[in-house]
Design a protein around this motif. Structure first.
Motif, PDB file in Angstrom:
ATOM      1  N   GLU A 108       0.875  -1.062   0.049  1.00  0.00           N
ATOM      2  CA  GLU A 108       0.051  -0.112  -0.065  1.00  0.00           C
ATOM      3  C   GLU A 108       0.720   1.342   0.007  1.00  0.00           C
ATOM      4  OE1 GLU A 108      -3.098   0.277   3.031  1.00  0.00           O
ATOM      5  OE2 GLU A 108      -4.141  -1.672   2.417  1.00  0.00           O
ATOM      6  N   ASP A 109       2.082   1.109   0.396  1.00  0.00           N
ATOM      7  CA  ASP A 109       2.909   2.452   0.427  1.00  0.00           C
ATOM      8  C   ASP A 109       4.287   1.925   0.097  1.00  0.00           C
ATOM      9  OD1 ASP A 109       4.565   4.508   1.143  1.00  0.00           O
ATOM     10  OD2 ASP A 109       4.012   4.570   3.254  1.00  0.00           O
ATOM     11  N   THR A 110       4.620   2.066  -1.206  1.00  0.00           N
ATOM     12  CA  THR A 110       5.789   1.639  -1.725  1.00  0.00           C
ATOM     13  C   THR A 110       7.067   2.501  -1.211  1.00  0.00           C
ATOM     14  OG1 THR A 110       5.444   2.972  -3.490  1.00  0.00           O
ATOM     15  CG2 THR A 110       4.887   0.889  -3.879  1.00  0.00           C
ATOM     16  N   THR A 111       6.829   3.509  -0.578  1.00  0.00           N
ATOM     17  CA  THR A 111       7.968   4.356   0.132  1.00  0.00           C
ATOM     18  C   THR A 111       8.542   3.762   1.439  1.00  0.00           C
ATOM     19  OG1 THR A 111       6.477   5.948   0.840  1.00  0.00           O
ATOM     20  CG2 THR A 111       7.211   6.346  -1.279  1.00  0.00           C
ATOM     21  N   ILE A 112       7.474   3.035   2.013  1.00  0.00           N
ATOM     22  CA  ILE A 112       7.568   2.578   3.490  1.00  0.00           C
ATOM     23  C   ILE A 112       9.074   1.931   3.557  1.00  0.00           C
ATOM     24  CG2 ILE A 112       6.592   0.355   3.225  1.00  0.00           C
ATOM     25  CD1 ILE A 112       5.396   0.933   6.134  1.00  0.00           C
ATOM     26  N   THR A 113       9.825   1.956   4.673  1.00  0.00           N
ATOM     27  CA  THR A 113      11.039   1.313   4.933  1.00  0.00           C
ATOM     28  C   THR A 113      10.889   0.322   5.986  1.00  0.00           C
ATOM     29  OG1 THR A 113      11.595   2.843   6.806  1.00  0.00           O
ATOM     30  CG2 THR A 113      12.075   3.610   4.663  1.00  0.00           C
ATOM     31  N   PRO A 114      11.809  -0.644   5.766  1.00  0.00           N
ATOM     32  CA  PRO A 114      11.958  -1.890   6.746  1.00  0.00           C
ATOM     33  C   PRO A 114      11.760  -1.374   8.115  1.00  0.00           C
ATOM     34  CG  PRO A 114      13.277  -2.298   4.967  1.00  0.00           C
ATOM     35  CD  PRO A 114      12.843  -0.951   4.819  1.00  0.00           C
ATOM     36  N   ILE A 115      12.442  -0.203   8.511  1.00  0.00           N
ATOM     37  CA  ILE A 115      12.663   0.322   9.874  1.00  0.00           C
ATOM     38  C   ILE A 115      11.204   0.794  10.196  1.00  0.00           C
ATOM     39  CG2 ILE A 115      13.293   2.069  11.202  1.00  0.00           C
ATOM     40  CD1 ILE A 115      15.595   0.208  11.190  1.00  0.00           C
ATOM     41  N   GLN A 116      10.589   1.390   9.332  1.00  0.00           N
ATOM     42  CA  GLN A 116       9.073   1.755   9.677  1.00  0.00           C
ATOM     43  C   GLN A 116       8.096   0.581   9.932  1.00  0.00           C
ATOM     44  OE1 GLN A 116       8.716   4.431   5.874  1.00  0.00           O
ATOM     45  NE2 GLN A 116       8.471   6.210   7.236  1.00  0.00           N
ATOM     46  N   ILE A 117       8.408  -0.487   9.071  1.00  0.00           N
ATOM     47  CA  ILE A 117       7.427  -1.663   9.541  1.00  0.00           C
ATOM     48  C   ILE A 117       7.887  -2.196  10.811  1.00  0.00           C
ATOM     49  CG2 ILE A 117       6.996  -4.023   8.532  1.00  0.00           C
ATOM     50  CD1 ILE A 117       7.663  -2.915   5.752  1.00  0.00           C
ATOM     51  N   LEU A 118       9.091  -2.138  11.178  1.00  0.00           N
ATOM     52  CA  LEU A 118       9.660  -2.652  12.352  1.00  0.00           C
ATOM     53  C   LEU A 118       8.869  -1.892  13.597  1.00  0.00           C
ATOM     54  CD1 LEU A 118      11.322  -4.281  14.228  1.00  0.00           C
ATOM     55  CD2 LEU A 118      13.308  -2.705  14.012  1.00  0.00           C
ATOM     56  N   ASP A 119       8.869  -0.699  13.370  1.00  0.00           N
ATOM     57  CA  ASP A 119       8.315   0.316  14.294  1.00  0.00           C
ATOM     58  C   ASP A 119       7.098  -0.125  14.536  1.00  0.00           C
ATOM     59  OD1 ASP A 119      10.691   1.772  14.982  1.00  0.00           O
ATOM     60  OD2 ASP A 119      10.214   3.413  13.426  1.00  0.00           O
ATOM     61  N   PRO A 146       4.112 -14.042  -5.270  1.00  0.00           N
ATOM     62  CA  PRO A 146       4.510 -13.728  -6.555  1.00  0.00           C
ATOM     63  C   PRO A 146       4.198 -12.615  -7.261  1.00  0.00           C
ATOM     64  CG  PRO A 146       3.630 -16.163  -6.264  1.00  0.00           C
ATOM     65  CD  PRO A 146       3.556 -15.322  -5.346  1.00  0.00           C
ATOM     66  N   SER A 147       2.692 -12.120  -6.885  1.00  0.00           N
ATOM     67  CA  SER A 147       2.496 -10.756  -7.314  1.00  0.00           C
ATOM     68  C   SER A 147       2.940  -9.716  -6.911  1.00  0.00           C
ATOM     69  CB  SER A 147       0.867 -10.904  -7.065  1.00  0.00           C
ATOM     70  OG  SER A 147       0.755 -10.605  -5.562  1.00  0.00           O
ATOM     71  N   ARG A 148       3.981  -9.798  -5.854  1.00  0.00           N
ATOM     72  CA  ARG A 148       4.550  -8.692  -5.072  1.00  0.00           C
ATOM     73  C   ARG A 148       6.254  -8.991  -5.087  1.00  0.00           C
ATOM     74  NH1 ARG A 148       0.375  -7.954  -0.138  1.00  0.00           N
ATOM     75  NH2 ARG A 148      -1.224  -6.904  -1.262  1.00  0.00           N
ATOM     76  N   VAL A 149       6.575  -9.612  -5.994  1.00  0.00           N
ATOM     77  CA  VAL A 149       8.045  -9.987  -6.120  1.00  0.00           C
ATOM     78  C   VAL A 149       9.026  -8.653  -6.198  1.00  0.00           C
ATOM     79  CG1 VAL A 149       8.089 -10.283  -8.729  1.00  0.00           C
ATOM     80  CG2 VAL A 149       9.704 -11.514  -7.410  1.00  0.00           C
ATOM     81  N   GLN A 150       8.418  -7.665  -6.706  1.00  0.00           N
ATOM     82  CA  GLN A 150       9.078  -6.486  -6.860  1.00  0.00           C
ATOM     83  C   GLN A 150       9.664  -5.876  -5.446  1.00  0.00           C
ATOM     84  OE1 GLN A 150       5.963  -6.796  -7.548  1.00  0.00           O
ATOM     85  NE2 GLN A 150       5.005  -5.125  -7.627  1.00  0.00           N
ATOM     86  N   TRP A 151       8.988  -6.369  -4.643  1.00  0.00           N
ATOM     87  CA  TRP A 151       9.216  -5.813  -3.058  1.00  0.00           C
ATOM     88  C   TRP A 151       9.921  -6.934  -2.357  1.00  0.00           C
ATOM     89  CZ3 TRP A 151       3.590  -4.688  -3.927  1.00  0.00           C
ATOM     90  CH2 TRP A 151       3.474  -3.380  -4.713  1.00  0.00           C
ATOM     91  N   LEU A 152      10.559  -8.065  -3.078  1.00  0.00           N
ATOM     92  CA  LEU A 152      10.954  -8.961  -2.044  1.00  0.00           C
ATOM     93  C   LEU A 152      12.210  -8.594  -1.362  1.00  0.00           C
ATOM     94  CD1 LEU A 152       9.938 -11.836  -2.116  1.00  0.00           C
ATOM     95  CD2 LEU A 152      11.658 -12.667  -3.900  1.00  0.00           C
ATOM     96  N   SER A 153      12.884  -7.677  -1.596  1.00  0.00           N
ATOM     97  CA  SER A 153      14.175  -7.563  -0.983  1.00  0.00           C
ATOM     98  C   SER A 153      13.770  -6.483   0.274  1.00  0.00           C
ATOM     99  CB  SER A 153      15.150  -6.736  -1.884  1.00  0.00           C
ATOM    100  OG  SER A 153      14.622  -5.384  -2.379  1.00  0.00           O
ATOM    101  N   LYS A 154      12.691  -5.761  -0.096  1.00  0.00           N
ATOM    102  CA  LYS A 154      12.269  -5.038   1.258  1.00  0.00           C
ATOM    103  C   LYS A 154      11.540  -5.844   2.126  1.00  0.00           C
ATOM    104  CE  LYS A 154      10.518  -1.040   0.521  1.00  0.00           C
ATOM    105  NZ  LYS A 154       9.699   0.306   0.152  1.00  0.00           N
ATOM    106  N   MET A 155      10.975  -6.766   1.856  1.00  0.00           N
ATOM    107  CA  MET A 155      10.289  -7.849   2.757  1.00  0.00           C
ATOM    108  C   MET A 155      11.265  -8.607   3.427  1.00  0.00           C
ATOM    109  SD  MET A 155       7.201  -9.413   0.128  1.00  0.00           S
ATOM    110  CE  MET A 155       5.895  -8.717  -0.293  1.00  0.00           C
ATOM    111  N   LYS A 156      12.396  -9.044   2.715  1.00  0.00           N
ATOM    112  CA  LYS A 156      13.453  -9.787   3.715  1.00  0.00           C
ATOM    113  C   LYS A 156      14.095  -8.929   4.476  1.00  0.00           C
ATOM    114  CE  LYS A 156      14.856 -12.804  -0.460  1.00  0.00           C
ATOM    115  NZ  LYS A 156      15.960 -12.995  -1.432  1.00  0.00           N
ATOM    116  N   ALA A 157      14.223  -7.714   4.194  1.00  0.00           N
ATOM    117  CA  ALA A 157      14.782  -6.743   5.081  1.00  0.00           C
ATOM    118  C   ALA A 157      14.182  -6.568   6.454  1.00  0.00           C
ATOM    119  CB  ALA A 157      15.204  -5.308   4.496  1.00  0.00           C
ATOM    120  N   ALA A 158      12.877  -6.337   6.129  1.00  0.00           N
ATOM    121  CA  ALA A 158      11.965  -6.280   7.280  1.00  0.00           C
ATOM    122  C   ALA A 158      11.905  -7.392   8.222  1.00  0.00           C
ATOM    123  CB  ALA A 158      10.549  -5.801   6.418  1.00  0.00           C
ATOM    124  N   ASN A 159      11.580  -8.534   7.516  1.00  0.00           N
ATOM    125  CA  ASN A 159      11.751  -9.895   8.185  1.00  0.00           C
ATOM    126  C   ASN A 159      12.816  -9.902   9.063  1.00  0.00           C
ATOM    127  OD1 ASN A 159       9.295 -10.817   7.408  1.00  0.00           O
ATOM    128  ND2 ASN A 159      10.364 -12.028   5.643  1.00  0.00           N
TER     129      ASN A 159
END
Length: 217
Positions: A108-119, A146-159
């Motif tokens: 929903e917010d492609t500008t969000i950072t992994p740090i913000q997700i952590l917060d 699969p439909s969100r593969v473009q954000w995979l690196s951000k997902m990994k970082a947030a995880n």
């Protein structure tokens, strides 16, 4: 004429009220109505989060030896979950909480950072701890859709950030389902998803079952 004006003002007022209702208000209201008819037992396991849990409608059959309360709703984000914690966490007195939420935050917010997700995850846990300071809380990793593969690196970082944080918090665990949803070559296993390439089919949920089952109390 005055009566007509009053009626119009009332209708306008109702429209404003509906427009100001928070997201997923109707789904939460449905949970409350369901609870008013048959309130869930204490010491159950509470599943919280977004549509990956909401669509797991037969979750109880996957864990027959446990009582599951499924409160996954809509395409919720962590702020949605934060908003409704007093409504769908505090009343139940569960013995364990399992959370899947955060994936939609990225979509929903492609500008969000992994740090913000952590917060946001920190806020969720803090709110749970206000009512249940020692209850075990398990956070299921953001899954590779699969439909969100473009954000995979951000997902990994947030995880990774969430996993590191939960290691410092008592009675919490990070549940890694991400790796089990990949092929041997590291690509996403598309066979465990529905045609929308976002939500899982039964094969996907069986992967989650195998990982979660040993962790449920």
């Amino acid at each position: 004429m005055k009566k007509l004006l009053i009626v119009c003002l009332c209708i306008m007022s109702l429209g404003v009220t509906n427009a100001q209702s928070p997201r997923f208000y109707d789904e939460i209201a449905a949970f409350k109505k369901q609870d008013s008819i048959h309130f869930p037992p204490k010491n159950a396991i509470l599943f919280l989060g977004s549509s990956s849990f909401r669509k797991w409608t037969d979750v109880q059959s996957y864990f027959p030896n446990h009582t599951i309360i499924n409160r996954g709703f809509g395409g919720s984000t962590l702020p949605d979950l934060i908003h409704y914690i007093p409504d769908i966490v505090w009343p139940y007195h569960p013995k364990q909480i399992v959370i899947y939420c955060g994936e939609n935050d990225i979509a929903e917010d492609t500008t969000i950072t992994p740090i913000q997700i952590l917060d946001r995850v920190k806020t969720v846990l803090q709110l749970i701890r206000e009512k249940y300071p020692t209850i075990p809380v398990d956070y299921v990793s953001i899954k590779p859709s699969p439909s969100r593969v473009q954000w995979l690196s951000k997902m990994k970082a947030a995880n990774q950030l969430i996993q590191q944080y939960l290691k410092t918090q008592p009675s919490t665990r990070f549940v890694n389902v991400f790796d089990a949803m990949l092929n041997k070559d590291g690509t996403i296993n598309q066979s465990i998803f529905l045609n929308d390439e976002l939500h899982m089919n039964a094969n996907g949920y069986h992967i989650w079952q195998k990982i979660l089952a040993p962790l449920l109390l």
